[in-house]
Design an enzyme around this catalytic site. Sequence first.
Site, PDB file in Angstrom:
ATOM      1  N   SER A 141       4.950   6.638   3.074  1.00  0.00           N
ATOM      2  CA  SER A 141       4.389   6.557   2.161  1.00  0.00           C
ATOM      3  C   SER A 141       4.371   7.556   1.565  1.00  0.00           C
ATOM      4  O   SER A 141       4.253   8.905   1.723  1.00  0.00           O
ATOM      5  CB  SER A 141       3.323   5.886   1.958  1.00  0.00           C
ATOM      6  OG  SER A 141       1.569   7.044   2.043  1.00  0.00           O
TER       7      SER A 141
ATOM      8  N   GLU B  23       4.558  -0.320  -5.413  1.00  0.00           N
ATOM      9  CA  GLU B  23       5.512  -0.986  -4.144  1.00  0.00           C
ATOM     10  C   GLU B  23       3.889  -2.143  -3.627  1.00  0.00           C
ATOM     11  O   GLU B  23       3.320  -1.447  -3.117  1.00  0.00           O
ATOM     12  CB  GLU B  23       5.660   0.372  -3.279  1.00  0.00           C
ATOM     13  CG  GLU B  23       6.290  -0.023  -1.587  1.00  0.00           C
ATOM     14  CD  GLU B  23       6.342   0.587  -0.708  1.00  0.00           C
ATOM     15  OE1 GLU B  23       5.739   1.647  -0.842  1.00  0.00           O
ATOM     16  OE2 GLU B  23       7.246   1.036  -0.006  1.00  0.00           O
TER      17      GLU B  23
ATOM     18  N   PHE C 205       4.784   2.575  10.658  1.00  0.00           N
ATOM     19  CA  PHE C 205       4.137   1.261  11.221  1.00  0.00           C
ATOM     20  C   PHE C 205       5.514  -0.005  10.705  1.00  0.00           C
ATOM     21  O   PHE C 205       5.818  -0.473  11.695  1.00  0.00           O
ATOM     22  CB  PHE C 205       2.859   0.823  10.577  1.00  0.00           C
ATOM     23  CG  PHE C 205       3.337  -0.371   9.574  1.00  0.00           C
ATOM     24  CD1 PHE C 205       3.648  -1.939   9.975  1.00  0.00           C
ATOM     25  CD2 PHE C 205       2.700   0.059   7.815  1.00  0.00           C
ATOM     26  CE1 PHE C 205       3.484  -2.618   8.414  1.00  0.00           C
ATOM     27  CE2 PHE C 205       3.225  -0.837   7.111  1.00  0.00           C
ATOM     28  CZ  PHE C 205       3.827  -2.038   6.787  1.00  0.00           C
TER      29      PHE C 205
ATOM     30  N   LYS D  35       4.827  11.727  16.253  1.00  0.00           N
ATOM     31  CA  LYS D  35       3.539  11.110  16.202  1.00  0.00           C
ATOM     32  C   LYS D  35       3.882   9.880  15.070  1.00  0.00           C
ATOM     33  O   LYS D  35       3.609   9.686  14.034  1.00  0.00           O
ATOM     34  CB  LYS D  35       2.627  12.231  15.247  1.00  0.00           C
ATOM     35  CG  LYS D  35       1.186  11.941  15.417  1.00  0.00           C
ATOM     36  CD  LYS D  35       0.295  11.062  15.121  1.00  0.00           C
ATOM     37  CE  LYS D  35       1.087  10.314  13.594  1.00  0.00           C
ATOM     38  NZ  LYS D  35       0.567   9.113  13.297  1.00  0.00           N
TER      39      LYS D  35
ATOM     40  N   CYS E 225      11.353  -0.184   3.513  1.00  0.00           N
ATOM     41  CA  CYS E 225      11.371   0.911   2.230  1.00  0.00           C
ATOM     42  C   CYS E 225      12.500   0.107   1.470  1.00  0.00           C
ATOM     43  O   CYS E 225      12.925   0.671   0.714  1.00  0.00           O
ATOM     44  CB  CYS E 225      11.371   1.931   2.830  1.00  0.00           C
ATOM     45  SG  CYS E 225      12.975   1.935   3.925  1.00  0.00           S
TER      46      CYS E 225
HETATM   47  P1  NAD Z   1       1.565   5.044   5.823  1.00  0.00           P
HETATM   48  O1  NAD Z   1       1.630   6.594   4.571  1.00  0.00           O
HETATM   49  O2  NAD Z   1       0.176   5.232   5.602  1.00  0.00           O
HETATM   50  O3  NAD Z   1       1.690   5.963   7.122  1.00  0.00           O
HETATM   51  C1  NAD Z   1       3.073   7.044   7.666  1.00  0.00           C
HETATM   52  C2  NAD Z   1       2.944   7.876   8.770  1.00  0.00           C
HETATM   53  O4  NAD Z   1       1.702   8.988   7.888  1.00  0.00           O
HETATM   54  C3  NAD Z   1       1.587   7.407   9.895  1.00  0.00           C
HETATM   55  O5  NAD Z   1       1.987   8.003  11.182  1.00  0.00           O
HETATM   56  C4  NAD Z   1       0.429   7.816   9.263  1.00  0.00           C
HETATM   57  O6  NAD Z   1      -0.551   7.899  10.814  1.00  0.00           O
HETATM   58  C5  NAD Z   1       0.725   8.747   8.910  1.00  0.00           C
HETATM   59  N1  NAD Z   1      -1.121   8.703   7.802  1.00  0.00           N
HETATM   60  C6  NAD Z   1      -1.257   8.715   7.345  1.00  0.00           C
HETATM   61  N2  NAD Z   1      -2.282   9.245   6.018  1.00  0.00           N
HETATM   62  C7  NAD Z   1      -2.469  10.166   6.514  1.00  0.00           C
HETATM   63  C8  NAD Z   1      -2.474  11.619   5.589  1.00  0.00           C
HETATM   64  N3  NAD Z   1      -3.279  11.267   5.001  1.00  0.00           N
HETATM   65  N4  NAD Z   1      -2.087  12.556   5.969  1.00  0.00           N
HETATM   66  C9  NAD Z   1      -1.717  12.989   7.006  1.00  0.00           C
HETATM   67  N5  NAD Z   1      -1.039  11.790   7.931  1.00  0.00           N
HETATM   68  C10 NAD Z   1      -1.643  10.254   7.479  1.00  0.00           C
HETATM   69  O7  NAD Z   1       2.577   4.887   5.726  1.00  0.00           O
HETATM   70  P2  NAD Z   1       3.147   3.092   6.530  1.00  0.00           P
HETATM   71  O8  NAD Z   1       1.891   2.135   5.535  1.00  0.00           O
HETATM   72  O9  NAD Z   1       3.270   3.081   8.015  1.00  0.00           O
HETATM   73  O10 NAD Z   1       4.355   2.898   5.838  1.00  0.00           O
HETATM   74  C11 NAD Z   1       4.064   1.873   5.179  1.00  0.00           C
HETATM   75  C12 NAD Z   1       5.214   3.426   3.769  1.00  0.00           C
HETATM   76  O11 NAD Z   1       6.639   4.058   4.610  1.00  0.00           O
HETATM   77  C13 NAD Z   1       5.813   2.020   2.520  1.00  0.00           C
HETATM   78  O12 NAD Z   1       5.556   3.094   1.280  1.00  0.00           O
HETATM   79  C14 NAD Z   1       7.152   2.794   3.218  1.00  0.00           C
HETATM   80  O13 NAD Z   1       8.333   2.633   1.553  1.00  0.00           O
HETATM   81  C15 NAD Z   1       7.154   3.351   3.601  1.00  0.00           C
HETATM   82  N6  NAD Z   1       8.963   3.857   4.219  1.00  0.00           N
HETATM   83  C16 NAD Z   1       9.838   4.313   3.872  1.00  0.00           C
HETATM   84  C17 NAD Z   1      11.114   4.895   4.498  1.00  0.00           C
HETATM   85  C18 NAD Z   1      12.066   5.222   4.190  1.00  0.00           C
HETATM   86  O14 NAD Z   1      12.962   5.014   4.570  1.00  0.00           O
HETATM   87  N7  NAD Z   1      12.084   6.007   3.011  1.00  0.00           N
HETATM   88  C19 NAD Z   1      11.323   3.847   5.686  1.00  0.00           C
HETATM   89  C20 NAD Z   1       9.675   3.504   6.591  1.00  0.00           C
HETATM   90  C21 NAD Z   1       8.909   2.982   5.081  1.00  0.00           C
END
Ligand code: NAD
Length: 498
Positions: free
Chosen positions: A225, A382, A148, A172, A280
């Site tokens: 995440s 985090e 997000f 997605k 992140c």
């Molecule tokens: P999230 O893991 O909840 O969701 C990311 C994506 O995965 C979304 O599209 C979501 O729909 C999908 N998703 C969520 N739960 C899932 C599951 N159980 N099975 C399959 N798909 C699933 O992450 P978020 O809350 O949207 O974003 C924040 C996180 O992203 C933070 O931990 C941040 O550090 C990380 N992030 C990392 C980077 C990087 O480059 N390392 C960059 C941006 C964000």
Amino acid sequence: METIGHLINGEIRADSENTQAIFNPSTGSVEKRVVLGGVASVEDAVAAAKAAYPVWRATPPIRRARVMQEFKRLLEANADTICRLIGEEHGKIKHDAMGELQRGIENVEYACGVPELLKGEHSRNVGPNIDSWSEFQPLGVVAGITPFNFPVMVPLWMYPLAIACGNCFILKPSERVPGSTLFVAQLLQEAGLPPGVFNVVNGDREVVDQLIAHKGISAISFVGSTPVAEAIYTKASALGKRCQALGGAKNHAIVMPDADMDNAVNQLLGAAFGSSGERCMALSVAVAVGDAAADMLVSKLSAAMEDLKVGAFEDESNDFGPVITEAHKERILGLITSAEDDGADVVVDGRRPYVDGYPFGFYVGATLIDRVTTSMESYRQEIFGPVLQVVRVNSMEEAMQIINEHEYGNGTCIFTRDGEAARYFSDHIEVGMVGINVPLPVPVAYHSFGGWKRSFFGDLSAYGPDGVRFYTRRKTITQRWPSMNVREGVTFSMPTMK
Ligand code: NAD
């Protein structure tokens, strides 16, 4: 109420009854809904992408690059609309959304150079009359799953380069912020991309599971995440798919006693509280070396934090906006309280910010916590909110040991005037992206982005040169045109040039 649909085969589809609310975090109200896809939308997207692939793969790279050049022009021409859409769903203030968009556009610029990037390697006369070369061919249909916190930039890390390399792509996006992502996808269609080359399927984990399992999809790029990144990497690689999965972070800045303290404070403020700490690469821990440095740092930070302004996304005078959901706000508040309960000092308390006119927005004020220790829950997790924690240590070695022992290894920074110390730090720190007096060392588009340890699962990191390698596979061709005058005999031994 507007419903955000999918983009499949060049058409917007919002035909499902299964929808989810999208909140405006600045007001706390539901203003749009998003369609959640299922088996049918994934099947349709894969079928459209597979159908488009043979022609797109055969399209000369220079023509694919021209689509990206037009896409870049459209992104710049529509910047205000894109930033408004980001703000409405994410809460990011326009100045920050503009930065996100610009960083995304730089990845499109890089993809414009794809004819150069796809040049192979050639060796003449590897044997008598034998030439050999390697070329980089697209994978087919590939998928991206994005978080997000960067609804435009993180998808732009993936699909422009993947598509420029000759692949078809299914994205997605995060179901919490799909509006700007879909708008930008439509701009790519407008730029001249044939239908089916790029598809967007909205949804939650159900869509993700289908994309990973689908036999028609060759590779998965994921950003989100760590628990989800790890699960996706494990599942995709067990199915023999190429996967890069970028996860969460806990980014530390070492503040050395010799640092330019005013500069360090300014840099830390932006890197800790910009985008409400929902980056992140946000710096969420300052490791101060020596009590004198720590006292000065905490005193200067807390004075400067009095002027920070949290508020709604529309007001450009705000420094940062709300966090993404009410639940995430409650989680952040809980972690601040846990630090207090564990004996840390909450020096600046943002738990009850007053934002005039927005009583139901998801606001957390800038928070500074001193005397945090590595055993505290608030240190280990985090937080992903506007919270900066200070850990006090006695030496640079102790500071580096703390960082190296943390499970995450995304970004880090050192503030110092000592070149030797900085060089030692960058050489020995176990983190993928390192800043020296640079608080957010996010690599530019012509390098690649990737953390270490549990911040990244895979081999080839995101965008830049690694991105080209991730979205292509090497084929090596060895060729001989036998001379009519020279006939080779039969040989059963391994051919060599001995
Ligand atoms: P999230 O893991 O909840 O969701 C990311 C994506 O995965 C979304 O599209 C979501 O729909 C999908 N998703 C969520 N739960 C899932 C599951 N159980 N099975 C399959 N798909 C699933 O992450 P978020 O809350 O949207 O974003 C924040 C996180 O992203 C933070 O931990 C941040 O550090 C990380 N992030 C990392 C980077 C990087 O480059 N390392 C960059 C941006 C964000």
